[in-house]
Design an enzyme around this catalytic site. Structure first.
Site, PDB file in Angstrom:
ATOM      1  N   ASN A 223      69.994  15.528  13.379  1.00 16.40           N
ATOM      2  CA  ASN A 223      70.583  16.306  14.458  1.00 16.40           C
ATOM      3  C   ASN A 223      72.025  15.879  14.694  1.00 16.40           C
ATOM      4  O   ASN A 223      72.419  14.751  14.397  1.00 16.40           O
ATOM      5  CB  ASN A 223      69.756  16.132  15.736  1.00 16.40           C
ATOM      6  CG  ASN A 223      70.151  17.115  16.814  1.00 16.40           C
ATOM      7  OD1 ASN A 223      71.038  16.858  17.602  1.00 16.40           O
ATOM      8  ND2 ASN A 223      69.468  18.245  16.844  1.00 16.40           N
ATOM      9  N   SER A 224      72.814  16.772  15.282  1.00 16.05           N
ATOM     10  CA  SER A 224      74.239  16.490  15.480  1.00 16.05           C
ATOM     11  C   SER A 224      74.486  15.360  16.461  1.00 16.05           C
ATOM     12  O   SER A 224      75.581  14.797  16.497  1.00 16.05           O
ATOM     13  CB  SER A 224      74.954  17.751  15.972  1.00 16.05           C
ATOM     14  OG  SER A 224      74.403  18.190  17.196  1.00 16.05           O
ATOM     15  N   HIS A 451      79.631  34.221  24.821  1.00 17.35           N
ATOM     16  CA  HIS A 451      79.239  32.937  24.251  1.00 17.35           C
ATOM     17  C   HIS A 451      80.344  31.921  24.458  1.00 17.35           C
ATOM     18  O   HIS A 451      81.506  32.165  24.096  1.00 17.35           O
ATOM     19  CB  HIS A 451      78.941  33.067  22.757  1.00 17.35           C
ATOM     20  CG  HIS A 451      78.470  31.784  22.139  1.00 17.35           C
ATOM     21  ND1 HIS A 451      79.129  31.158  21.107  1.00 17.35           N
ATOM     22  CD2 HIS A 451      77.404  30.998  22.428  1.00 17.35           C
ATOM     23  CE1 HIS A 451      78.484  30.051  20.776  1.00 17.35           C
ATOM     24  NE2 HIS A 451      77.440  29.926  21.572  1.00 17.35           N
ATOM     25  N   HIS A 452      80.006  30.787  25.063  1.00 20.64           N
ATOM     26  CA  HIS A 452      80.930  29.671  25.258  1.00 20.64           C
ATOM     27  C   HIS A 452      80.329  28.421  24.625  1.00 20.64           C
ATOM     28  O   HIS A 452      79.524  27.733  25.241  1.00 20.64           O
ATOM     29  CB  HIS A 452      81.169  29.401  26.749  1.00 20.64           C
ATOM     30  CG  HIS A 452      81.974  30.434  27.446  1.00 20.64           C
ATOM     31  ND1 HIS A 452      82.031  30.544  28.829  1.00 20.64           N
ATOM     32  CD2 HIS A 452      82.770  31.422  26.962  1.00 20.64           C
ATOM     33  CE1 HIS A 452      82.824  31.534  29.151  1.00 20.64           C
ATOM     34  NE2 HIS A 452      83.281  32.100  28.049  1.00 20.64           N
ATOM     35  N   GLU A 540      67.901  26.518  26.274  1.00 24.05           N
ATOM     36  CA  GLU A 540      67.266  26.220  24.981  1.00 24.05           C
ATOM     37  C   GLU A 540      66.535  24.890  25.162  1.00 24.05           C
ATOM     38  O   GLU A 540      65.356  24.853  25.420  1.00 24.05           O
ATOM     39  CB  GLU A 540      68.297  26.140  23.880  1.00 24.05           C
ATOM     40  CG  GLU A 540      67.687  25.889  22.514  1.00 24.05           C
ATOM     41  CD  GLU A 540      68.730  25.548  21.478  1.00 24.05           C
ATOM     42  OE1 GLU A 540      68.593  25.993  20.345  1.00 24.05           O
ATOM     43  OE2 GLU A 540      69.683  24.821  21.817  1.00 24.05           O
ATOM     44  N   GLU A 546      66.039  28.792  15.651  1.00 25.18           N
ATOM     45  CA  GLU A 546      67.050  28.482  14.645  1.00 25.18           C
ATOM     46  C   GLU A 546      66.544  27.502  13.591  1.00 25.18           C
ATOM     47  O   GLU A 546      66.997  27.524  12.437  1.00 25.18           O
ATOM     48  CB  GLU A 546      68.299  27.932  15.329  1.00 25.18           C
ATOM     49  CG  GLU A 546      68.095  26.616  16.048  1.00 25.18           C
ATOM     50  CD  GLU A 546      69.345  26.170  16.800  1.00 25.18           C
ATOM     51  OE1 GLU A 546      70.362  26.869  16.708  1.00 25.18           O
ATOM     52  OE2 GLU A 546      69.301  25.124  17.472  1.00 25.18           O
TER      53      GLU A 546
END
Length: 739
Positions: A223-224, A451-452, A540, A546
């Site tokens: 994960n990031s 979207h931000h 989320e 995703e």
């Protein structure tokens, strides 16, 4: 939001109502099934919880460990708030109200509990320093108070710490909260590795004693942003199940869930397990300094919650978390509305198109680029032609909004984890005509969804937020999807710290001033704050759809999330993938482990007022008869009935669309398949219903034949029963239209 208070019984001393033993009391829920015992033993606050005479939480200590900091309380001795307490006062009350959420699973929610409040004092002496002549002054007497408030419901309890304003507890720093949850056995648990920065893990199922041995392999190290803290640390909401025990003359299991409610101006709570005693202790998320809370009295912590029942369906239908939050803080909620949307997103996640406009530069400084002279890469997804295609699809199929990601400049190096000035949130790429596209969408009765992506540079977002929201108001956007991918900037902070939780709530409050709904991704897991701020329409905060493009999730994943992640609020899971083998239309070899009928079921079993039709328009057009269910299904409900449920195995739920007599039923199962028995007892007895069943075909299977489905139509009425076979990894969806 409307509230109807049925009755309120005023405060009385518990000693007059209950047999006070030692220093404490026994408090029962309204129906008597849940029993709380509280006492102060050897100066330590201690509680236990029973359900129908069976132990849920064994005697467990409460308190907070304070940081030793000379600035925390003007130089006073920072004695921990853990022991040395005496019980000053006990109060109890009962409360019973019915309130109406702005949106939700039911039109009316009952909030009925017995409250117990214990005021505790802590006294000690410190020896003063000697004077210049060698004499010592009189010892100094110290006294502090805290209040521990419990609310006892029929399906569990909540408790929190409250700190009145007082001379000797003014500003203080939290080193660690020490709330314990001692389990009565080595229960089966559905858990995520404890992590300060991500919930995007796949849920593990094991005995409590097995967490340590399975922990390393359970972590999503790719994960990031990853920050695990203990080999036995887990996240909330934690779902558990006991071994079968004798309850009401039958062998049944207890279902136990530990979470928190109303987490505001405080760090997110995890749990750390002592796997010798099977005792969990709260473990807060630190900030960049390593501290876990900066408090100023008067103040309070979030509620710590323990839900319990001997019926798994009660876990899913519980409103305990919402009820522990404050009522709606917004005077005008007329602009808040449930939403179905599609968007330019899935093809980017899969890798067919890109967020960035150019591949020309290794890095971007926004104020030094003339975007009209930049060479496009030819793969940019947020272009005028493509967005118009999605707008047309939404208009044709009754979808409310179209999400477009990658519309604004800066995506070329957005994933650089230490870049502060990433986006300005107002400047579109050359191939995205923001005015034309919004006018085109509005002419079709559709809105664009903003979207931000902040790239976790929170100070940058807060600097630009007002202008970004003004731009949204100018062009008629009424909802924004925010994102927090990567490590937090300022550096060293974590996604779930006190400061970050304050940031997320600040965004929601500022958005409300502009009549904007918020759908936050990668933010902290919800704790019911959507009751107080209903423009927080989704999060989320978990492993969403995703990941079907990143190697996939197990078929039971969506049979666990309603028991865990969804306890605190709805999830923008982005369901609806019809073409599950991504190689059919892209170079991505991944595949979604779900059948087409199972994808339809998620619109019922994964509750959210914000539902996405996530697949490509051309993929839906191949299965237009099945897509009819997505057109028809509601996002807001007057009633919900959980008909069948077992964690990680299956969920079957029936929901009544708000303001109508129409019902929708969904069932989702794991890799083993399931035969759902749907008793139509919830239907109105004086009506007939046109029933359309979208089910797995006989040979359907999530691995070998995911797109095999059948559609059956017939008339039904109350009292009938539907038996529907769900394939491995499959499910079903039913629409019941009153005639």
């Amino acid at each position: 939001m409307k509230r109807f208070i049925n009755k309120y019984v005023g405060v009385v001393l518990l000693g007059l109502m209950h047999g006070v033993w030692c220093m404490g009391a026994e408090v029962k829920s309204p129906n008597g099934n849940v029993v709380l015992n509280f006492t102060v033993e050897d100066g330590r606050p201690t509680y236990r919880v029973d359900y129908k005479g069976k132990a849920v939480v064994l005697p467990s200590h409460l308190g907070l460990e304070l940081a030793k900091d000379k600035h925390a309380s003007m130089g006073l001795d920072e004695r921990d708030l853990m022991d040395g307490f005496a019980l000053d006062k006990e109060e109890t009350s009962t409360f019973d109200e019915t309130w109406q959420p702005v949106w939700g699973e039911t039109r009316n929610i009952r909030n009925h509990y017995v409250e117990y409040a214990a005021t505790l004092s802590q006294q000690w002496r410190t020896a003063p320093p000697k004077t210049n002549d060698g004499k010592r002054l009189q010892p100094r007497q110290h006294r502090r108070q805290i209040l521990i408030r419990f609310r006892v419901y029929d399906d569990g309890i909540g408790f929190r710490y409250e700190f009145p304003q007082q001379q000797e507890l003014n500003y203080f720093l939290i080193k660690e909260e020490k709330s314990e949850f001692a389990m009565a056995g080595d229960h089966t648990a559905w858990w995520l590795p404890g992590d300060y920065d991500t919930q995007e893990q796949e849920t593990q199922e094991s005995k409590l004693s097995e967490i340590r041995s399975r922990f390393h392999d359970a972590v999503n190290w790719g994960n990031s942003s990853v920050a695990v803290f203990s080999e036995t640390g887990v996240q909330t909401s934690l779902q558990m199940k006991t071994a079968p025990i004798d309850i009401d003359g039958e062998r049944r299991s207890l279902y136990i869930n530990i979470h928190e409610a109303a987490c505001a101006d405080y760090a997110t709570m995890h749990l750390n397990l002592n796997d010798t005693t099977m005792t969990f202790t709260s473990w807060l998320t630190p900030d960049a300094t390593g501290l876990k809370g900066c408090m100023q009295t008067p103040c309070e912590t979030p509620w710590r919650t323990v839900m319990v029942s001997d019926d798994a369906r009660d876990m899913l239908s519980s409103n305990l978390i919402l009820n522990l939050n404050e009522p709606c803080a917004l005077e005008d909620v007329s602009w808040i509305h449930p939403t179905k949307y599609c968007g330019v997103w899935w093809e980017m996640i899969v890798g067919k198109s890109s967020w960035n406009y150019t591949d020309e530069f290794p890095s971007i400084k926004l104020d030094r680029i003339d975007w009209t002279k930049v060479k496009p890469n030819g793969r940019h997804g947020a272009n005028n032609e493509k967005v118009k295609r999605y707008i047309d699809f939404a208009a044709k199929n009754g979808l409310d909004e179209v999400l477009v990601e990658g519309w604004n400049v800066g995506w070329e190096d957005w994933a650089n984890m230490w870049k502060r000035d990433v986006f300005d949130f107002v400047t579109p790429y050359p191939d995205f005509d923001i005015e034309m596209l919004n006018n085109y969408a509005h002419s079709k009765g559709v809105k664009l969804l903003m979207h931000h992506e902040t790239s976790s540079s929170t100070q940058n977002y807060e600097r630009h937020m007002e202008k970004a929201f003004e731009l949204m108001n100018k062009y008629g956007y009424d909802a924004v999807k925010t994102g927090y991918v990567g490590d937090i900037i300022p550096r060293g902070d974590h996604h779930y710290s006190q400061s970050m939780n304050n940031h997320y709530l600040y965004v929601v409050k500022e958005a409300a001033k502009h009549h904007i709904m918020v759908n936050a991704h990668e933010a902290t897991r919800p704790t019911g704050l959507c009751r107080t701020y209903p423009n927080l329409v989704g999060n989320e905060s978990a492993r969403g759809t995703e990941y079907e493009a990143f190697g996939g999730s197990r078929p039971d994943h969506t049979c666990i999330l309603p028991f865990t992640r969804l306890q605190g609020g709805p999830m923008d899971y982005t369901p609806g993938i019809f073409v599950t083998k991504l190689s059919e239309w892209s170079d991505n070899p991944s595949w979604a482990r779900i059948t087409l009928a199972g994808s339809l079921a998620l619109y019922l079993t994964m509750y959210s007022p914000l539902q996405m039709a996530a697949d490509l328009p051309e993929n839906y057009e191949k299965f237009d008869d099945a897509f009819q269910f997505i057109r028809d299904v509601a996002c807001d409900w007057d009633d919900s009935r959980y008909l069948e449920a077992e964690p990680a195995d299956y969920i079957t739920v029936a929901r009544k669309a708000k303001g109508t007599d129409n019902w929708f039923v969904g069932g989702k199962c794991d890799e083993n398949g399931h035969t759902a028995v749907v008793k139509l007892d919830f239907l109105d007895k004086d009506k007939k219903y046109e029933c359309t069943i979208y089910a797995d075909a006989k040979d359907a299977h999530y691995e070998t034949n995911p797109q095999a489905y059948t559609i059956t139509k017939k008339m039904v009425k109350a009292g009938q029963t539907l038996k529907i076979k769900e394939a491995p990894g499959g499910g079903f969806a039913v629409s019941l239209i009153a005639k």
